[in-house]
Motif scaffolding. Structure first.
Motif, PDB file in Angstrom:
ATOM      1  N   VAL B 323       7.903   5.049   1.555  1.00 10.36           N
ATOM      2  CA  VAL B 323       6.691   4.674   2.302  1.00 10.36           C
ATOM      3  C   VAL B 323       7.089   3.949   3.589  1.00 10.36           C
ATOM      4  N   VAL B 324       8.017   3.010   3.474  1.00 11.87           N
ATOM      5  CA  VAL B 324       8.445   2.267   4.667  1.00 11.87           C
ATOM      6  C   VAL B 324       9.045   3.231   5.692  1.00 11.87           C
ATOM      7  N   ALA B 325       9.928   4.122   5.213  1.00 11.86           N
ATOM      8  CA  ALA B 325      10.550   5.071   6.137  1.00 11.86           C
ATOM      9  C   ALA B 325       9.478   5.907   6.833  1.00 11.86           C
ATOM     10  N   PHE B 326       8.505   6.363   6.059  1.00 16.42           N
ATOM     11  CA  PHE B 326       7.452   7.197   6.642  1.00 16.42           C
ATOM     12  C   PHE B 326       6.625   6.396   7.646  1.00 16.42           C
ATOM     13  N   MET B 327       6.213   5.206   7.246  1.00 17.38           N
ATOM     14  CA  MET B 327       5.334   4.417   8.108  1.00 17.38           C
ATOM     15  C   MET B 327       6.041   4.016   9.401  1.00 17.38           C
ATOM     16  N   ARG B 328       7.320   3.761   9.296  1.00 18.33           N
ATOM     17  CA  ARG B 328       8.026   3.340  10.505  1.00 18.33           C
ATOM     18  C   ARG B 328       8.433   4.514  11.377  1.00 18.33           C
ATOM     19  N   ILE B 329       8.912   5.580  10.774  1.00 15.13           N
ATOM     20  CA  ILE B 329       9.453   6.678  11.576  1.00 15.13           C
ATOM     21  C   ILE B 329       8.362   7.640  12.022  1.00 15.13           C
ATOM     22  N   VAL B 330       7.439   7.949  11.155  1.00 21.05           N
ATOM     23  CA  VAL B 330       6.437   8.947  11.514  1.00 21.05           C
ATOM     24  C   VAL B 330       5.182   8.296  12.079  1.00 21.05           C
ATOM     25  N   VAL B 331       4.730   7.204  11.451  1.00 20.88           N
ATOM     26  CA  VAL B 331       3.510   6.566  11.941  1.00 20.88           C
ATOM     27  C   VAL B 331       3.853   5.560  13.033  1.00 20.88           C
ATOM     28  N   GLY B 332       4.944   4.828  12.839  1.00 20.38           N
ATOM     29  CA  GLY B 332       5.354   3.877  13.880  1.00 20.38           C
ATOM     30  C   GLY B 332       4.695   2.527  13.756  1.00 20.38           C
ATOM     31  N   ILE B 333       4.421   2.097  12.516  1.00 20.13           N
ATOM     32  CA  ILE B 333       3.861   0.752  12.320  1.00 20.13           C
ATOM     33  C   ILE B 333       5.009  -0.246  12.368  1.00 20.13           C
ATOM     34  N   PRO B 334       4.895  -1.273  13.225  1.00 22.19           N
ATOM     35  CA  PRO B 334       5.986  -2.243  13.269  1.00 22.19           C
ATOM     36  C   PRO B 334       5.921  -3.153  12.043  1.00 22.19           C
ATOM     37  N   THR B 335       7.053  -3.393  11.421  1.00 23.81           N
ATOM     38  CA  THR B 335       7.084  -4.332  10.308  1.00 23.81           C
ATOM     39  C   THR B 335       8.168  -5.354  10.609  1.00 23.81           C
ATOM     40  N   SER B 336       8.006  -6.523  10.061  1.00 21.48           N
ATOM     41  CA  SER B 336       9.054  -7.517  10.281  1.00 21.48           C
ATOM     42  C   SER B 336      10.059  -7.362   9.157  1.00 21.48           C
ATOM     43  N   GLY B 337      11.247  -6.991   9.502  1.00 21.69           N
ATOM     44  CA  GLY B 337      12.257  -6.705   8.482  1.00 21.69           C
ATOM     45  C   GLY B 337      12.018  -5.307   7.951  1.00 21.69           C
TER      46      GLY B 337
END
Lengths: 319, 507
Positions: B323-337
């Motif tokens: 989920v993190v990989a998808f959200m960051r790479i495909v959706v581009g939601i910034p997360t801290s850490g």
């Protein structure tokens, strides 16, 4: 919410973060070269060794116990710049323009005592500004004296020129101006103004703040249309020559124009941002591909590379 | 070069998919681990009740137990009879339950209970060895009647099956066929009679006893059937209707050979059956049945319960990572850490979402406030984080005590949040605050929470928990997914917004 269609974006040749990371940073930047640019001290060392102009190093603070003596070591330096060696994105940079009695005056006009400077250095040494909080070293270097042509262009901070260099060829350039909104920082996403520069001439193409086009500096009101960088060819040359000593195929060179010393390299970035495309109003991809085709056939010196880029990437007038 | 690398990667992805999916599918098919949670399988609970009157001496009761069951499989069995010793004696091709007691007087009741799983596969029982026809003798005049009837049936048939059918048909009409009338008058019972006639005709038939399963029936007798060996399988015939094959709801309890019930030291013995249709979770069935299958080595059901609980959580992590990989790479939601959101989500799984969110935000917000003060005190970074850890622990205990006083014992569950994660979050957030302003804190903190909540929602799905726990090999499929995402070099969803003003240049 408005979005741009990915098809339009790719027709414009806009490079995305994933594409940059996978196809350019990962492919052209060897891992071992990263520490060279992530550590400003190292960068300075290789740049000086290669004979590339960079602000003179006053001294380095490596240990907490040295912080005590900072006052004495600053003796005789009225203006200087304190930088954490591993700080990223302009974090932890403190610019002292002059002294007023025993107080130090920041670019913003705020006055600091020696205690505050010591605290800042101590924080930086402990890794407050470094990636992952690693212990850091602190660089104290000579302050750039900005060329008068930059006056009124920047609020508080440092107006610098970012040139993206691909395999030694400059491909795109912009001028970054700090604003009140960006808190004196030159990061576009924090509200700094980005002025896209014509690679051939160093003249402004357009200016944006928060991706929206603007014509005047929001704080100083100075018109941004007429900006033209002096000594442009030298600047391109300086940026272009960063390729050989670092081995970084895809890098962002940050330069400033010093009143007396001309173009100076401030720092290098192995993962330069993509906002330059918005500032310039065009995508990076067509230019990067042109370079890839060029490199397949030619081996050129920095002068030849700059000549090629100036020829190939001159701004087309548009509405 | 990049081409071969891409090929290698796709090969790896395919291999992972095949391996993960294949093992999961094999375990599903072979071990019958259900793909969906809560799947139940019908099970027949059959109780055999033996009644007899003990004569006062030693008692030994021996009941034939089902061994080979076309269409069913024995799941559990047990005997309940106070005062009796019980053992299951297995011989080749024969299982018998034996009750024993030194002394018993008066009416006695013994129970044997077994659960049978209904199986789709109704392959008839295989013939073991070469059964030979028994020697059967009839007295006159039955002997003549039998040989005449057999002659008629033989003349009208060509195979053992058709012979059996013919005999059933002849025996069914005593009004027409005098031989049939004579034979039936001998009082043997239709099944036994048919079996004897077949043996004389050279077919090694035997009588089997089947139990007709009907929900909630009590005191049912067994139904006699006749089995004949054909082409290596025992074929079942109904001796009255002549119907070939085993009816769907017929459980073959007793097959040929020995007697159904032997009683020593008792009289008036009688066996009757009661039955009940039940549902048993398919998962439980699978674990009970195939616990020692080689494929079970891939399951974690073999581990001690404590480790199982740990793995139940651990196997949710890869999904969170995806989920993190998808959200960051495909959706581009910034997360801290990078993986803090996964850990937060994992903590939510243990605390429940609402409470987890409230306590997480409360603790982090308090921590941020305090950290502001700490930075005023001018401490070194490491000391500051250490101070934060201590303060966070105090905050959490305060919150727990406060919650407990208010009657929420669930307030205690916040301790599931990894302490260091909270402290580090506070530290990162406050640096972010100083460096990039409160807006960035909201963006990254909010992004982390959004991703955490999303991962939590997925992790909480019953099907996800079921699959991740029972098919850990599916993590290879997740891994393949992560590898595929890792190759994505297209635009992020967030970039479609970030570059929206580029539209101006796309005449």
């Amino acid at each position: 919410m408005s979005f741009i269609s990915p098809r339009v974006l790719s027709r414009l040749g806009v490079l995305g973060l994933n594409g940059r990371n996978r196809n350019y940073v990962a492919r052209y930047n060897p891992r071992r070269a990263f520490p060279l640019v992530d550590n400003k001290l190292e960068t300075k060392r290789i740049l000086e060794a290669a004979g590339l102009a960079t602000p003179a190093l006053l001294f380095v603070v490596r240990h907490q116990f040295e912080v005590r003596d900072i006052g004495a070591r600053l003796e005789g330096h009225a203006s200087f710049c304190i930088k954490p060696a591993k700080g990223s994105g302009g974090k932890g940079i403190m610019v002292i323009e002059r002294r007023s009695g025993d107080r130090f005056v920041k670019a913003s006009g705020a006055e600091l005592g020696i205690e505050q400077i010591k605290r800042h250095v101590s924080n930086a040494l402990a890794g407050l500004y470094s990636l992952g909080g690693q212990p850091d070293a602190v660089i104290v270097e000579e302050l750039i004296e900005f060329d008068p042509s930059f006056s009124g262009l920047s609020h508080e901070g440092v107006p610098d020129i970012r040139i993206v260099v691909f395999q030694g060829y400059p491909v795109m350039a912009m001028l970054r101006l700090a604003t009140h909104a960006s808190d004196g920082k030159a990061n576009l996403h924090q509200g700094a103004v980005g002025v896209g520069l014509d690679l051939a001439t160093g003249r402004a193409i357009r200016a944006v703040q928060y991706t929206r086009p603007i014509r005047e500096h929001p704080d100083t009101g100075r018109s941004l249309d007429a900006i033209s960088i002096d000594d442009w060819r030298n600047m391109l040359l300086l940026a272009s020559r960063c390729y050989e000593p670092t081995g970084l195929g895809y890098l962002g060179a940050d330069l400033v124009l010093d009143r007396s010393k001309g173009a100076q390299l401030l720092e290098l970035n192995a993962r330069p941002g993509l906002a330059i495309q918005v500032a310039s109003g065009c995508g990076l991809l067509p230019r990067l591909r042109a370079i890839e085709a060029r490199v397949a056939e030619h081996r050129e010196s920095a002068e030849e590379r700059v000549a090629f880029a100036v020829e190939a990437f001159a701004a087309q007038p548009h509405a | 070069m990049t081409d071969t690398r891409a090929v290698a990667l796709w090969l790896l992805v395919t291999a992972l998919l095949v391996l993960g999916g294949g093992i999961a599918w094999m375990r599903h098919v072979q071990m019958e681990i259900p793909l969906l949670p809560g799947e139940a399988k019908p099970v027949w609970l059959v109780e055999a009740r033996v009644d007899f009157v003990a004569t006062g001496g030693p008692v030994r009761i021996s009941l034939d137990l089902p061994e080979e069951l076309p269409g069913f499989r024995l799941f559990t069995e047990q005997a309940a009879s106070p005062g009796y010793g019980f053992a299951i004696i297995e011989a080749t091709d024969d299982r018998r339950g034996e009750w024993t007691r030194r002394e018993a007087t008066g009416p006695q009741t013994l129970y044997y209970t077994a659960q049978f799983i209904v199986e789709g596969d109704r392959e008839p029982a295989r013939v073991v060895g070469h059964p030979r026809p028994r020697e059967v003798f009839f007295e006159e005049p039955e002997a003549t009647a039998a040989s005449e009837l057999i002659g008629t049936a033989l003349a009208r048939s060509s195979t053992p099956e058709s012979l059996t059918r013919e005999m059933v048909r002849l025996l069914a009409n005593p009004e027409i066929d005098q031989n049939a009338a004579l034979l039936r008058a001998a009082g043997l019972g239709r099944a036994e009679l048919l079996a004897r006639l077949l043996n004389i005709a050279g077919v090694a038939a035997h009588v089997a006893q089947g139990l007709e399963l009907e929900d909630a029936r009590r005191r049912r007798p067994l139904t006699p059937l006749v089995e004949i060996p054909v082409d290596g399988y025992w074929r079942v015939f109904d001796p009255v209707s002549g119907r070939q094959g085993l009816p769907e709801n017929m459980l073959l309890w007793h097959r040929g050979g020995t007697s159904l019930l032997d009683v020593e030291g008792g009289t008036q013995s009688q066996v009757s059956f009661s039955m009940l249709r039940q549902s048993v979770p398919a998962l439980q069935l699978a674990q009970a049945q195939f616990g020692d299958s080689p494929l079970a080595a891939f399951g974690i059901a073999a581990l001690p319960i404590e480790e199982q609980g740990l793995f139940k959580l651990l196997f949710l992590l890869p999904l969170g990572a995806l989920v993190v990989a998808f959200m960051r790479i495909v959706v581009g939601i910034p997360t801290s850490g990078t993986f803090m959101p996964v850990l937060i989500a994992l903590a939510f799984v243990q605390t429940s979402l609402g409470l987890g969110l409230v306590s997480f935000i409360t603790v982090v917000a308090f921590g941020l406030l305090l950290r502001g003060y700490l930075s005023y005190l001018n401490l070194l970074l490491v000391a500051r984080i250490a101070t934060l850890v201590v303060i966070v622990i105090l905050l959490i205990s305060l919150l727990s005590i406060f919650g407990y006083r208010l009657g929420y014992s669930t307030g205690l569950t916040i301790t599931f949040f990894p302490m260091v994660i909270i402290a580090w979050t506070i530290e990162r957030m406050s640096i972010l605050w100083e460096e990039e302003g409160p807006r960035e804190v909201l963006v990254q903190g909010g992004g982390s929470l959004v991703v955490a909540v999303l991962a939590y929602v997925l992790m909480e799905l019953r099907i996800v928990q079921h699959l991740s726990f029972n098919f850990p090999e599916l993590n290879l499929v997740l891994l393949a997914g992560i590898l595929v995402i890792g190759q994505y070099s297209g635009y992020r969803l967030s970039e479609l917004r970030r570059f929206r003003d580029m539209r101006a240049f796309s005449q």
